[in-house]
Design an enzyme around this catalytic site. Structure first.
Site, PDB file in Angstrom:
ATOM      1  N   GLY A   1      94.545  62.383  12.063  1.00 30.64           N
ATOM      2  CA  GLY A   1      94.703  62.085  10.640  1.00 30.64           C
ATOM      3  C   GLY A   1      95.063  60.628  10.449  1.00 30.64           C
ATOM      4  O   GLY A   1      95.377  59.913  11.413  1.00 30.64           O
ATOM      5  N   HIS A   2      94.996  60.187   9.217  1.00 30.87           N
ATOM      6  CA  HIS A   2      95.402  58.831   8.860  1.00 30.87           C
ATOM      7  C   HIS A   2      96.208  58.874   7.571  1.00 30.87           C
ATOM      8  O   HIS A   2      96.346  59.922   6.927  1.00 30.87           O
ATOM      9  CB  HIS A   2      94.192  57.911   8.732  1.00 30.87           C
ATOM     10  CG  HIS A   2      93.608  57.494  10.045  1.00 30.87           C
ATOM     11  ND1 HIS A   2      94.293  56.715  10.949  1.00 30.87           N
ATOM     12  CD2 HIS A   2      92.407  57.756  10.616  1.00 30.87           C
ATOM     13  CE1 HIS A   2      93.551  56.507  12.017  1.00 30.87           C
ATOM     14  NE2 HIS A   2      92.395  57.136  11.844  1.00 30.87           N
ATOM     15  N   ASP A   3      96.704  57.719   7.200  1.00 36.41           N
ATOM     16  CA  ASP A   3      97.625  57.579   6.067  1.00 36.41           C
ATOM     17  C   ASP A   3      97.206  58.407   4.852  1.00 36.41           C
ATOM     18  O   ASP A   3      97.990  59.197   4.323  1.00 36.41           O
ATOM     19  CB  ASP A   3      97.721  56.096   5.698  1.00 36.41           C
ATOM     20  CG  ASP A   3      98.614  55.835   4.502  1.00 36.41           C
ATOM     21  OD1 ASP A   3      99.787  55.505   4.698  1.00 36.41           O
ATOM     22  OD2 ASP A   3      98.135  55.965   3.355  1.00 36.41           O
TER      23      ASP A   3
ATOM     24  N   ASP B   1     101.989  55.500   6.129  1.00 29.94           N
ATOM     25  CA  ASP B   1     102.315  54.794   7.373  1.00 29.94           C
ATOM     26  C   ASP B   1     103.628  54.027   7.290  1.00 29.94           C
ATOM     27  O   ASP B   1     104.446  54.096   8.215  1.00 29.94           O
ATOM     28  CB  ASP B   1     101.202  53.796   7.712  1.00 29.94           C
ATOM     29  CG  ASP B   1     100.077  54.444   8.512  1.00 29.94           C
ATOM     30  OD1 ASP B   1     100.168  55.642   8.808  1.00 29.94           O
ATOM     31  OD2 ASP B   1      99.103  53.743   8.834  1.00 29.94           O
TER      32      ASP B   1
ATOM     33  N   ASN C   1      95.242  60.905   4.549  1.00 35.90           N
ATOM     34  CA  ASN C   1      95.248  62.346   4.789  1.00 35.90           C
ATOM     35  C   ASN C   1      96.658  62.904   4.684  1.00 35.90           C
ATOM     36  O   ASN C   1      96.871  63.984   4.111  1.00 35.90           O
ATOM     37  CB  ASN C   1      94.683  62.657   6.174  1.00 35.90           C
ATOM     38  CG  ASN C   1      93.347  61.991   6.442  1.00 35.90           C
ATOM     39  OD1 ASN C   1      93.184  61.333   7.458  1.00 35.90           O
ATOM     40  ND2 ASN C   1      92.387  62.135   5.540  1.00 35.90           N
TER      41      ASN C   1
ATOM     42  N   ARG D   1     100.048  49.981  27.965  1.00 37.11           N
ATOM     43  CA  ARG D   1      99.460  50.752  29.059  1.00 37.11           C
ATOM     44  C   ARG D   1      98.622  49.874  29.991  1.00 37.11           C
ATOM     45  O   ARG D   1      98.290  48.729  29.663  1.00 37.11           O
ATOM     46  CB  ARG D   1      98.604  51.889  28.504  1.00 37.11           C
ATOM     47  CG  ARG D   1      97.402  51.449  27.712  1.00 37.11           C
ATOM     48  CD  ARG D   1      96.759  52.627  26.979  1.00 37.11           C
ATOM     49  NE  ARG D   1      95.600  52.205  26.202  1.00 37.11           N
ATOM     50  CZ  ARG D   1      94.349  52.230  26.648  1.00 37.11           C
ATOM     51  NH1 ARG D   1      94.094  52.676  27.879  1.00 37.11           N
ATOM     52  NH2 ARG D   1      93.343  51.835  25.889  1.00 37.11           N
TER      53      ARG D   1
END
Length: 388
Positions: free
Chosen positions: A119-121, A150, A123, A29
Site C-alpha cells: 500500500g501507499h499513503d 506517511d 491507500n 543493506r
C-alpha cells in the site's frame, strides 16, 4: 537509535529524533557485494552502517549491537523482522530496555488481507476515512501529497511514540513495542474533524455519513474560505471565518457590507464566489498582500516553497536553512523551536556505510568479529579512514 533503512515515514520520524539530539544510525543493506541505499532525502545528521542481514553472522552481530542501543526502528511489512530472526521477541529479550518501533501503513494486526498487503499513503488514508476530508464541493477526494499518511500519521507519530516510550521507561526501566499504523495516525491528527462530523457536530454530512463539502466552512464552500486567482496568475488564501474578520476583508475588497447578503447565507455562497473571483483578478497577488498585510482580514498570499524560503516573515524567524551538501538549496529547520535546547540546523547526510567500523567499535563489537564481517563482505565500510 538503530534505523533499518526504509522510505517515507520511518526516515522522517528518525530525522525528527536526530534533529533534536538522538544519535541515529541508519542500517543500509548489502546486495551482491555492494552497499545499496534508499538515499532518503531526510537523513541529515544521521550516521550510516552497511550490513547483510540475510547472513547469520551479520544477524548475530546485529543482535550484539542492539544490546547497547535505546531504540530500533522497523520499517518493513509485518513478519519480515521475525523472518530474519530479529523480531521483538528476540531483541527485547536481549535488551529488556529496548524500544522497538514498528512503522507500517495498515498496522501489525487486523484483517490479514490488509495487514500483509502492499500500500501507499493514499491507500492508507482512504481506508482510515480521512481521505474523504480532502474534498471541495462535489470534487473527488484528492490526497494532499504524502502529508496525512506517511508524514503526519506515520513519521510524526513514530517520533512521538518513541519519546513517550522513553519517558515511560524512565519510570519502569522497561522498553516496549510501538505499533505505528498510518491509518490510525492520520485519523488521530484528524480527531476534531471526525468528532465534528458526528451528530451534534459543526460539519455538515450527507445521509450516508460522508462529508458534505459543498456546505462545509472548513472545505472552501463559502466565498470567505477559498483561494482566488490574481491578475499575475498567483493566488491568495482567504479564510475570514469570524464576522469581525469578514468585515475587515470586505472593506479591503472595496465592498459595502450593507449591500451584501449575510455572511452565513449559504444560498449566496456560489454567486459571491464568482463576484470575489472577479475582484481578485483586478490586482496582483503582491498588491493584495500589501492591502491586507497587518490587518485582521485572514488573507495571505499563496507562496511556492521557493518564495516561502525568501519571505520576510520566514527569513526573520530563520524557518529555512541551507542544505549543507548543496548551499544553493534549502530545507526547513527543526520545529518546534525550543528556546533552551533547540534542534540542530540542517546537517550533512551520511555517505551510505561510512560509519560501519566506528559504530561497531562504539557499540562494543569485538575487533575480531568486525574484521571477519568485513572480510566476508557481510559488512562494508565506505569511509576513507583506516580499515581493520
Amino acid at each position: 537509535v538503530l534505523e533499518l533503512e526504509g522510505i517515507g515515514p520511518g526516515p522522517l520520524g528518525c530525522c525528527i529524533l536526530c534533529d533534536f539530539g538522538a544519535d541515529v544510525i541508519t542500517v543500509c543493506r548489502i546486495a551482491k557485494g555492494k552497499v545499496k541505499s534508499q538515499n532518503d532525502p531526510v537523513s541529515r545528521g544521521k550516521r550510516s552502517i552497511a550490513m547483510n542481514l540475510k547472513h547469520p553472522d551479520a544477524v548475530s552481530a546485529f543482535r550484539e549491537l542492539v544490546k547497547k542501543v535505546d531504540v530500533i526502528v522497523d520499517p518493513f511489512r509485518p513478519g519480515v523482522m521475525e523472518k530474519m530472526g530479529l523480531g521483538p521477541d528476540v531483541l527485547c529479550a536481549d535488551n529488556p530496555r529496548l524500544i522497538f518501533a514498528r512503522m507500517t501503513g495498515w498496522g501489525q494486526s487486523g484483517d490479514p488481507d490488509y495487514v500483509y498487503a502492499a500500500g501507499h499513503d493514499a491507500n492508507y488514508i482512504a481506508i482510515s476515512g480521512s481521505l474523504d476530508l480532502f474534498r471541495r464541493e462535489d470534487e473527488r477526494p484528492l490526497p494532499p501529497g504524502n502529508f496525512a499518511g506517511d508524514y503526519a500519521g506515520g513519521g510524526v507519530m513514530l517520533a512521538m511514540g518513541v519519546l513517550l516510550s522513553i519517558i515511560e521507561r524512565g519510570k519502569s526501566g522497561k522498553g516496549q513495542v510501538i505499533d505505528v499504523a498510518m491509518t490510525e495516525g492520520a485519523n488521530y491528527v484528524a480527531l476534531p474533524l471526525i468528532k465534528w462530523m458526528q451528530p451534534g457536530g459543526i460539519l455538515p454530512t450527507m445521509p450516508d455519513g460522508r462529508l458534505d463539502a459543498s456546505r462545509s466552512t472548513l472545505h472552501q464552500a463559502p466565498h470567505w474560505s477559498n483561494t482566488y486567482k490574481c491578475k499575475c496568475g498567483g493566488y491568495v488564501s482567504v479564510q475570514s471565518m469570524e464576522p469581525q474578520f469578514y468585515a475587515i476583508m470586505i472593506k479591503g475588497l472595496g465592498l459595502d457590507a450593507s449591500t451584501l447578503p449575510h455572511q452565513y447565507d449559504h444560498t449566496s455562497w456560489p454567486w459571491m464566489k464568482t463576484r470575489f473571483e472577479g475582484i481578485f483578478l483586478k490586482k496582483t497577488r503582491d498588491e493584495w498582500e500589501s492591502i491586507f498585510k497587518g490587518k485582521d482580514a485572514c488573507v495571505a498570499p499563496v507562496l511556492s516553497i521557493v518564495e516561502a524560503a525568501q519571505h520576510p516573515h520566514n527569513v526573520a524567524r530563520g524557518s529555512f536553512g541551507k542544505t549543507p551538501e548543496h548551499p544553493a538549496l534549502f530545507e526547513p529547520v527543526p520545529a518546534p523551536k525550543l528556546m533552551r535546547t533547540p534542534g540542530h540546523r540542517p546537517r550533512p547526510k551520511p555517505k551510505a556505510g561510512a560509519h560501519t567500523v566506528k559504530v561497531f567499535e562504539e557499540l562494543g563489537l569485538p575487533r575480531s568479529s568486525i574484521a571477519a564481517l568485513l572480510k566476508s563482505g557481510n559488512a562494508i565500510d565506505t569511509s576513507a579512514g583506516p580499515k581493520l
